[in-house]
Design an enzyme around this catalytic site. Sequence first.
Site, PDB file in Angstrom:
ATOM      1  N   SER A 189       0.830  -1.202   0.000  1.00 28.09           N
ATOM      2  CA  SER A 189       0.000   0.000   0.000  1.00 28.09           C
ATOM      3  C   SER A 189       0.870   1.260   0.000  1.00 28.09           C
ATOM      4  O   SER A 189       1.679   1.425  -0.910  1.00 28.09           O
ATOM      5  CB  SER A 189      -0.943  -0.070   1.211  1.00 28.09           C
ATOM      6  OG  SER A 189      -1.987   0.839   1.092  1.00 28.09           O
ATOM      7  N   ASP A 343     -10.185  -3.326  -5.070  1.00 28.59           N
ATOM      8  CA  ASP A 343      -9.273  -2.381  -4.437  1.00 28.59           C
ATOM      9  C   ASP A 343      -9.249  -1.095  -5.268  1.00 28.59           C
ATOM     10  O   ASP A 343      -9.051  -1.153  -6.491  1.00 28.59           O
ATOM     11  CB  ASP A 343      -7.875  -3.021  -4.400  1.00 28.59           C
ATOM     12  CG  ASP A 343      -6.824  -2.124  -3.759  1.00 28.59           C
ATOM     13  OD1 ASP A 343      -7.167  -1.016  -3.319  1.00 28.59           O
ATOM     14  OD2 ASP A 343      -5.654  -2.556  -3.695  1.00 28.59           O
ATOM     15  N   HIS A 373      -8.189  -4.937  -0.719  1.00 30.82           N
ATOM     16  CA  HIS A 373      -6.983  -4.236  -0.282  1.00 30.82           C
ATOM     17  C   HIS A 373      -6.655  -4.606   1.171  1.00 30.82           C
ATOM     18  O   HIS A 373      -7.549  -4.769   1.988  1.00 30.82           O
ATOM     19  CB  HIS A 373      -7.216  -2.726  -0.369  1.00 30.82           C
ATOM     20  CG  HIS A 373      -5.985  -1.929  -0.101  1.00 30.82           C
ATOM     21  ND1 HIS A 373      -5.087  -1.628  -1.092  1.00 30.82           N
ATOM     22  CD2 HIS A 373      -5.482  -1.402   1.039  1.00 30.82           C
ATOM     23  CE1 HIS A 373      -4.084  -0.935  -0.571  1.00 30.82           C
ATOM     24  NE2 HIS A 373      -4.299  -0.783   0.717  1.00 30.82           N
TER      25      HIS A 373
END
Length: 403
Positions: A189, A343, A373
């Site tokens: 991320s 996501d 995610h």
Amino acid sequence: MGIKFLGLLMVSVLVAYYLYSPVPENVEDCWKLMLLNAVLRTVGHVATIAEKLGFANYMDVMMKITIIEYTPPASDEKVIVTDTKFNDVPVRLYVPKGQPDTLKRAMIYLHGGGWCVGGSGMKSYDFLSRWTSEKLNAVVVSVDYRLAPKYHFPAQFEDVYAVVKYFLQSSVLDQYNVDSSRVCVSGDSAGGNLAAAVAQQLLHDPEVKVKLKIQVLIYPALQTIDLDLPSYRENENMPILPKSLMVRFWSQYFTNDTSLKEAMETNQHGPTESSGLYKFVNWSHWLPERFKKSHIYTTPSHGSSKFGQKYPGLLDPRAAPLLVDETKLRGLPLTYIITCQYDVLRDDGIMYVSRLREAGVPVIHDHVEDAVHGAISFLTSPLTLSMGQKMSNNYIEWLNENL
Ligand SMILES: *[C@@H]1O[C@H](CO)[C@@H](O)[C@H](O)[C@H]1NC(C)=O
Ligand SMILES: *[C@@H]1O[C@H](CO)[C@@H](O)[C@H](O)[C@H]1NC(C)=O
């Protein structure tokens, strides 16, 4: 009796309504994910209220999750774990005990959390780093870079880069018995964003002689100027990372000024200076057909936005690694990119796959059809998600063969 029953019924309906989130049917552990998401939403609501009432910043409340999830450094029979500092930046260091005389591999790991929350001492990240160290017989350096909103861009990047430069010195690699030809950077991320930025900056840094063998980008965020990609449209309300939270993360990375967040919500933030950069994130060009579906491409409006002058970080490749031309991508190391179908950041990752391939960089793309995610952060009980376990197994197996 009747009233009590009716009351109970109403509360149950409300709870069920609150718990319910639109988790696609092919996602495993559907109920667990909904429950998890309900907890995260609750924290989010508390944070919003606290901020409205002026008690605390939204992220201060979100940060409580990081604090609750903290675990101190603890060695076990296989890995020595210590908290230390490299170039004045806190890191958690994992040194495997096995095969002490052979040269080891190494990984610099950058945790996620939208540049605002998270830490290498969170149970989930501590578990992943320890496991990586043990399975790969690798030294793992997990970086605790400074966080927003207290510190804005480029503090996060600078901390990470300071650690990378320190660690990649031959004398330091020797000290940890690391094979300098087998070092990688990895992150998820916001950490994947930092990892991609680090790999790009290292390419043209004359002070660093050691080359990375691999970069691993786990559902990374890679660009700031178009927040209306098909993945943002389709996954606006997905569990773990809804669009509203991602917009908050992006804007707080640069500033406390809420007008940037408001502009980002409607994709009106693209600075005037960015018109020449849209071609790098033109999803109509870079996404394969199956991700474009019937979405219609429109260039983000950027009429009179002054955000580029106020926050030059918005267009800085150290924050948005997709915003560079091909010459800055050529020569990047072997790349492993994980993207998840459900996501908002999916298309950032997929566009980077296309762009890297066009620049001749070898890329392994692991697109996970049934994941959301953040999956890799749920590997320890009671928060285990099987999609995260599968993802991390593939990741470690691949690294074991390629690093
Ligand atoms: C932004 O807000 C945070 C948290 O309230 C604060 O610590 C920080 O100093 C602020 N930054 C600026 C530049 O005002
Ligand atoms: C985006 O890509 C499409 C398809 O390749 C092209 O027709 C369009 O002109 C591009 N727009 C921009 C702003 O680059």
